[in-house]
Design an enzyme around this catalytic site. Structure first.
Site, PDB file in Angstrom:
ATOM      1  N   HIS A 180       0.850  -1.186   0.000  1.00 35.67           N
ATOM      2  CA  HIS A 180       0.000   0.000   0.000  1.00 35.67           C
ATOM      3  C   HIS A 180       0.889   1.242   0.000  1.00 35.67           C
ATOM      4  CE1 HIS A 180      -3.618   2.288   0.683  1.00 35.67           C
ATOM      5  NE2 HIS A 180      -3.202   2.766   1.847  1.00 35.67           N
ATOM      6  N   ASP A 306     -11.745  -4.100  -2.687  1.00 34.20           N
ATOM      7  CA  ASP A 306     -11.202  -3.455  -1.478  1.00 34.20           C
ATOM      8  C   ASP A 306     -12.202  -3.581  -0.332  1.00 34.20           C
ATOM      9  OD1 ASP A 306      -9.177  -2.322  -0.047  1.00 34.20           O
ATOM     10  OD2 ASP A 306      -9.602  -0.262  -0.658  1.00 34.20           O
TER      11      ASP A 306
END
Length: 421
Positions: A180, A306
């Site tokens: 990320h 997600d």
């Protein structure tokens, strides 16, 4: 059970049946016949509706379950139920657990608990111990136990040297890392995208720079070390430009975008609804358009749900105290279709189906006679409404309840198992 799908349009770029309207006969977990006008027998389950499409089964590269440790938010059974209802036949599970997915024991726990289910679950081991960014986790052992790749989920790795060692070590195990990208020294305390809307609401913003600087850093490290890197969710035009440049330079980098970031922009936060509080945050309209163009051009490889389930106590708080994330396995397809429109259906299906498998090193799901069946059935022409009755998650943190969205998932068929909405 023998299943006959009548007059279905196959959406599978590369298949000899792509864009053909045809009958598909399934028996014993295999596609027995694909041709026009297959005769119906009394023991067949017949599936037929105007506008019905079939594609290789979809795979999601970015979701979490709270099992073990946070089962009240989502357990593995409810995650599988969400995935099946959303059209996914495979899901990669990132670390959101107590204890963390940082050892072979935890990887084996997930695999054993989800074995022989209608949805294949692939646990991803953490890059670092407990996903805290300090020490490398047991990558080799986890790879041997079945982890396909490594991710610390929403925890960006601050230490550049750690990213370098992780890339090298993952490459030595025949795998890669997903990391990320968010420089928290810049974004720390930010509540939403930095821009006109955050200023008008009086909320501290998360600048695009926080994402772009870390992407640039990680790409520079990749250029130095070699190996493979996947950036799970990008959200800005600057990030897209960096990845396009890196791909053109020959770096082995792939990336994804969350379906919500294709559809929604930061203006949806004007009412301080915490269900729109995401990580990465909803960006401005120009960034949203760039994300759509990135999918259409293929620079963005995959679209992900997600899916981050949060209980009421984590969301029904003052905006700055609420956790980020939405449940989106069941609505990811409709989000993407609303954003990209039916003219981009081929691209959308590839970003949901075989591009994820290619990244993970898995065989493609193929719509051909004599092959194991792995299909998602959907209807892009109809409208669906997600509500509390149809929600399969233990959590309810969705901004899409009682909204009508384009496209409906009809069901999935994988092996001898099937699910229909």
């Amino acid at each position: 059970m023998t299943i006959l799908i009548r007059e279905v349009q196959i959406i599978s770029p590369g298949s000899t049946f792509h864009r053909k309207k045809i009958d598909v006969l399934i028996e014993g977990g295999m596609i027995i016949q694909i041709k026009k006008n297959i005769s119906v027998r009394s023991n067949y389950k017949v599936i037929e509706e105007e506008g019905l499409c079939a594609s290789p089964g979809w795979m999601d590269l970015q979701a979490v379950s709270g099992d073990p440790g946070l089962e009240f938010k989502e357990d593995l059974d409810s995650l599988i139920a969400c995935a099946a209802a959303g059209g996914f036949t495979a899901v990669c599970v990132h670390n959101y657990n107590q204890p963390a997915l940082h050892s072979k024991t935890q990887i084996e726990y997930i695999l054993n608990k989800t074995r022989n289910k209608i949805v294949d679950i692939y646990p991803l081991g953490t890059i670092t111990v407990e996903g805290k960014g300090k020490d490398l986790a047991e990558m080799y052992d986890m790879k041997q136990s079945g982890a396909l790749a490594f991710s610390d989920h929403k925890h960006p790795i601050k230490d550049a040297g750690m990213v370098m060692r992780a890339l090298q070590y993952a490459e030595n195990t025949g795998s890669f890392i997903m990391t990320h990208c968010n420089d928290t020294s810049i974004s720390g305390g930010g509540q939403m995208n930095e821009g006109e809307v955050s200023t008008s609401l009086g909320l501290k913003g998360i600048p695009a720079l926080a994402e772009e600087l870390m992407i640039e850093r990680n790409l520079s490290i990749l250029n130095y070390t070699g190996g493979r890197l996947h950036i799970p969710t990008i959200s800005t035009k600057g990030s897209l430009d960096l990845i396009r440049k890196a791909k053109n330079a020959g770096l082995i980098v792939t990336c994804g975008v969350a379906a919500a970031n294709l559809l929604l922009d930061d203006s949806f936060l004007r009412e301080f609804d915490t269900n729109y509080k995401l990580d990465p945050p909803l960006r401005n309209k120009k960034d949203v358009q760039a994300m759509r163009a990135g999918v259409e051009s293929g620079v963005i490889d995959v679209i992900v749900s997600d899916h981050v389930p949060q209980d009421t106590e984590s969301k029904e708080l003052e905006f700055d105290l609420a956790d980020t994330g939405i449940i989106n396995l069941q609505t990811a397809f409709s989000c993407a279709l609303e954003a990209l429109k039916e003219k981009n259906l081929d691209v959308l299906v590839e970003a949901f189906s075989n591009r994820p498998r290619q990244i993970m090193g898995l065989p493609a799901a193929v719509v051909e006679e004599g092959r194991d069946v792995n299909l998602t059935l959907f209807n892009p022409a109809t409208v669906t409404e997600f509500n509390t009755r149809s929600n399969r998650s233990h959590s309810g943190n969705s901004p899409f309840f009682n909204q009508k969205l384009q496209g409906r998932v009809v069901g999935i068929i994988k092996g001898s198992k099937s699910y229909f909405n």
